[in-house]
Design an enzyme around this catalytic site. Structure first.
Site, PDB file in Angstrom:
ATOM      1  N   GLU A 121      -5.965 -11.116 -17.870  1.00  0.00           N
ATOM      2  CA  GLU A 121      -6.068  -9.865 -17.131  1.00  0.00           C
ATOM      3  C   GLU A 121      -5.106  -8.807 -17.670  1.00  0.00           C
ATOM      4  O   GLU A 121      -5.442  -7.619 -17.729  1.00  0.00           O
ATOM      5  CB  GLU A 121      -5.815 -10.109 -15.640  1.00  0.00           C
ATOM      6  CG  GLU A 121      -6.963 -10.772 -14.907  1.00  0.00           C
ATOM      7  CD  GLU A 121      -7.111 -12.245 -15.242  1.00  0.00           C
ATOM      8  OE1 GLU A 121      -8.222 -12.787 -15.158  1.00  0.00           O
ATOM      9  OE2 GLU A 121      -6.080 -12.879 -15.600  1.00  0.00           O
ATOM     10  N   HIS A 191      -9.559 -16.603  -3.950  1.00  0.00           N
ATOM     11  CA  HIS A 191     -10.786 -15.859  -4.243  1.00  0.00           C
ATOM     12  C   HIS A 191     -11.231 -14.968  -3.085  1.00  0.00           C
ATOM     13  O   HIS A 191     -12.386 -14.543  -3.058  1.00  0.00           O
ATOM     14  CB  HIS A 191     -11.929 -16.825  -4.588  1.00  0.00           C
ATOM     15  CG  HIS A 191     -11.716 -17.591  -5.849  1.00  0.00           C
ATOM     16  ND1 HIS A 191     -10.962 -18.736  -5.896  1.00  0.00           N
ATOM     17  CD2 HIS A 191     -12.143 -17.372  -7.112  1.00  0.00           C
ATOM     18  CE1 HIS A 191     -10.932 -19.198  -7.137  1.00  0.00           C
ATOM     19  NE2 HIS A 191     -11.644 -18.387  -7.892  1.00  0.00           N
TER      20      HIS A 191
END
Length: 388
Positions: A121, A191
């Site tokens: 990321e 998540h």
């Protein structure tokens, strides 16, 4: 070469290693990107079904029923066709992404402009910052908003400050970072998070959270064309559950302007993203059972947020409730409540209320107890309206 310079500006090249170097060979120059875009445009003309209708949709009144995932995909197709500098990349983006929001882009626009990245990321965002600094319009995808934290330094110390620290000599205004957020029914603590409040504390970026397909398409197109970097959070629960009529073709919804979902007289309900749907359910319950009239505002954009619209509504209703999935402490609802308390103190007939997630990691088994459900919101509405 433009993209090589982009990488030098954005991050250290060793984070990407051989995979990124091979990708850069496919992105050798702006001229190559323009040639690729020209070829894609020619293909679109040859295949009318692949091209998006032109012209202002509101004037023609044409709409098509689609879910939020399809609306995001439609916006990306329009943005990619419009400008050869627009790039889409991230983990698994090449084949459509884990939620399939980028489906069909690589086939239409080629691997030079739509490609997979390494699982980094920090690298994804650093590369995007460098590309934006060199004049590209990167749309970088973070696979889940929970994974955006490794890139936090890149966003807050580089993207947000690029124009300021260079005295406007450089900027990364073409940068858009997409990330799905929020509960999905089975995501748990890695998540399902809603990290929007972290980024609303950072001057220099804009934070956008659509509440449905029509909003998603118009706001995403506005974000990609925005002269400031934008973080665009998409509610993953809504990708396929939210379906509505969406204008065909190209249109924008201005950033920083709230939307009045429904008019009301007894209390103002404020939310964004997925929680707007919850507010609508709660408002219907208290209307049907208690004859309480709720006005609902969808902020759409959290940074900057439309305080004037909320103030006008609260001056009319005299009460305020803000709801979001993120934990209540230091959540963005606190900013809304604080600002409106300052502006509307003498108009308030009850203390402003917040119905939010709890100050715990997002649970899995206990998700139904954690979420600010319509029932929890309805109970808070009743308490606020009957408070003396």
């Amino acid at each position: 070469m433009a993209l090589a310079a982009a990488v030098r500006r954005g991050m250290q090249a060793q984070l990407w290693g051989g995979l990124l170097q091979s990708q850069l060979r496919g992105l050798a120059s702006s001229a190559q990107l323009q040639q690729s875009a020209a070829a894609a445009a020619a293909a679109a003309e040859a295949s009318p079904a692949a091209a998006s209708p032109a012209g202002p949709p509101e004037a023609a009144g044409r709409t098509v029923k689609m879910n939020l995932c399809a609306a995001v995909n439609d916006a990306l197709h329009i943005a990619m066709a419009e400008d050869s500098r627009t790039l889409c990349f991230g983990e698994d983006v090449g084949f459509g992404g884990v939620f399939m929001c980028s489906r069909g882009l690589q086939e239409r626009f080629g691997r030079d402009r739509v490609f997979n990245t390494p699982l980094s990321e920090q690298g994804i965002v650093g590369f995007a910052i460098g590309a934006a600094a060199e004049g590209f319009r990167p749309v970088a995808e973070i696979q889940f908003a929970d994974y955006i934290f490794p890139a936090f330094d890149q966003i807050t110390n580089e993207a947000a400050k690029y124009r300021y620290r260079s005295g406007a000599a450089y900027n990364v205004g073409g940068l858009t970072i997409r990330a799905p957020y929020g509960a999905v029914g089975h995501g748990g603590h890695y998540h399902s998070q809603s990290p929007e409040a972290f980024f609303t504390h950072i001057p220099g970026v804009k934070v956008v959270m659509p509440s449905g397909p029509r909003e998603a398409k118009g706001l995403l197109l506005a974000s990609i064309r925005e002269p400031d970097p934008v973080i665009f959070f998409e509610a993953k629960m809504l990708y396929r559950t939210a379906v509505e009529e969406v204008p065909e073709g190209d249109y924008e919804i201005p950033l920083g302007q709230a939307r009045t979902v429904q008019q009301g007289s007894d209390i103002t309900l404020v939310g964004w993203g997925q929680q707007v749907r919850v507010l609508e359910l709660a408002a219907k319950e208290v209307q049907d059972q208690d004859k309480i009239s709720c006005e609902i505002l969808d902020l759409r954009t959290l940074l900057p947020w439309d305080a004037d619209a909320v103030e006008a509504s609260v001056r009319k209703t005299g009460r305020l409730l803000v709801s979001h999935e993120a934990p209540i402490t230091s959540g963005f609802g606190a900013e809304v409540v604080s600002t409106i308390a300052d502006r509307c103190f003498w108009s308030l007939e009850a203390p402003p209320a917040r119905v939010c997630g709890y100050d715990t990691p997002f649970p899995l088994v206990f998700e139904p107890l954690y979420l600010p459900t319509a029932r929890r919101v309805a109970e808070a509405i009743r308490r606020t309206v009957t408070a003396t």
